[in-house]
Structure formats: structure tokens, C-alpha cells
Design a protein around this motif. Sequence first.
Motif, PDB file in Angstrom:
ATOM      1  N   GLU A 104       0.697  -1.406   0.009  1.00  9.84           N
ATOM      2  CA  GLU A 104      -0.160   0.309   0.271  1.00  9.84           C
ATOM      3  C   GLU A 104       1.057   1.185   0.159  1.00  9.84           C
ATOM      4  OE1 GLU A 104      -2.485   1.359   3.250  1.00  9.84           O
ATOM      5  OE2 GLU A 104      -3.340  -0.026   2.320  1.00  9.84           O
ATOM      6  N   LYS A 105       1.761   1.626   1.049  1.00  4.75           N
ATOM      7  CA  LYS A 105       2.742   2.098   0.595  1.00  4.75           C
ATOM      8  C   LYS A 105       3.488   2.505  -0.222  1.00  4.75           C
ATOM      9  CE  LYS A 105       7.042   4.291   3.227  1.00  4.75           C
ATOM     10  NZ  LYS A 105       8.092   3.784   2.459  1.00  4.75           N
ATOM     11  N   ASN A 106       4.203   1.522  -0.991  1.00  2.00           N
ATOM     12  CA  ASN A 106       4.737   1.726  -2.000  1.00  2.00           C
ATOM     13  C   ASN A 106       3.810   1.940  -3.508  1.00  2.00           C
ATOM     14  OD1 ASN A 106       7.329   2.554  -1.249  1.00  2.00           O
ATOM     15  ND2 ASN A 106       6.895  -0.398  -1.103  1.00  2.00           N
ATOM     16  N   GLY A 107       2.486   1.725  -3.398  1.00  2.00           N
ATOM     17  CA  GLY A 107       2.087   2.008  -4.678  1.00  2.00           C
ATOM     18  C   GLY A 107       2.242   0.301  -5.463  1.00  2.00           C
ATOM     19  N   THR A 108       2.591  -0.725  -4.891  1.00  2.00           N
ATOM     20  CA  THR A 108       2.432  -1.899  -5.502  1.00  2.00           C
ATOM     21  C   THR A 108       0.297  -2.608  -5.114  1.00  2.00           C
ATOM     22  OG1 THR A 108       4.941  -2.608  -4.466  1.00  2.00           O
ATOM     23  CG2 THR A 108       3.539  -4.312  -5.290  1.00  2.00           C
ATOM     24  N   VAL A 109       0.744  -2.889  -6.551  1.00  2.00           N
ATOM     25  CA  VAL A 109      -0.872  -4.263  -6.730  1.00  2.00           C
ATOM     26  C   VAL A 109       0.044  -5.654  -6.847  1.00  2.00           C
ATOM     27  CG1 VAL A 109      -3.034  -5.156  -7.537  1.00  2.00           C
ATOM     28  CG2 VAL A 109      -1.932  -2.470  -7.190  1.00  2.00           C
TER      29      VAL A 109
END
Length: 180
Positions: A104-109
Motif C-alpha cells: 500500500e505504501k509503495n503503490g504495489t498491486v
Amino acid sequence: MALSNAEIASRYGQALFDVAESKEITSQTTAELAELQAVIKEQPDLLVFFASPQITNEAKNEMLHGLQTNASQLVNDFLQMLFDYGRIQNVSEIIDEFNRLNDEKNGTVRVKVTTAIELDDDQKAKLSAKFAQVVGANKVILEPVVDGSIIGGVILRSKDNIYDGSVKSKIDKIKRLLLN
């Protein structure tokens, strides 16, 4: 009142993430936790071992020290705390929560990609880039699954979305239309 597994995972995962972030060692901690998660998946009886009342604390402590070998101080302290508080059986869920917070912090899905045949690296890269654009993510991590029953196309499943572009679903849709 006893805490549920989800509450335990949320609290401990958040605490671990906060400490790792404050010490600026999130990526190192993520890598260590991935190794630990791999060990647990390879040896599913490990958590049963720790939960078993028939096994002495001395034997459990010895096994714990084996897991702590070559781990950072944070991961060592984390494992020791879980053991001391009787939460070691929740370690997988806690790691999952830590990873969710980090993503969530790194914008990873993270996306489960189901195809009828194995994708090559170029196809994975293109699919990852396109899906990142669609969902507005910085990075997409693909978890490939091969399932010949979808006939062709691709099914993408992330936490929030399902995109079904499989041939099987299109055939099923045509069948429903013809039967109505």
C-alpha cells in the motif's frame, strides 16, 4: 476476550511495519519475512510443532533459534515476541499484513494471472505494465497460474478487481444469451 486471527495479524503486522519503517529497513525486513514465509510453506508442520502442547518449551526454543539464525535484530525480536506471547502460529497472517501495508505504501498491486499456457517474460512485462496503468499502481507483481480449462485469454485477480478475458467466460456468456 480473545482476539481474532485477523485482529492479531492487523495489530502485530502494523507494529512490525511501523518499527521497520521508522528504522528505514522495510525492504530488508520484507526480504527476511519472505524467506521466513517460504520456510513455513515448505514445512507446514512447523507451526503445528509450535502450537503442540506435547512438545517441550525447550524443544520449541531450540527450533525458534534455528529460525532466528542469520536474521536481523528486528526479525529476531519479532519472532521472540510472538513466541513469548503465544502468537507464533499467527506468523503467516502477520507477514501477510506487513506485506499488504508495504504494498500500500509503495503503490504495489499483487495480481493472480490465470492463463491457459505459460506466459513468457515479455508477455508478463507487458501485462504488468498495462495493468499498472489501468489500476494506477506504481508496480504490479504477477503471480502466474496456468489453467487449461479457460481455453485462452487471461483472468486477472487483484485484491479489489477481477478482469475476466478468458475464452471460457465468453463462451459461457454466449450460452446464457442463447438459452434466454
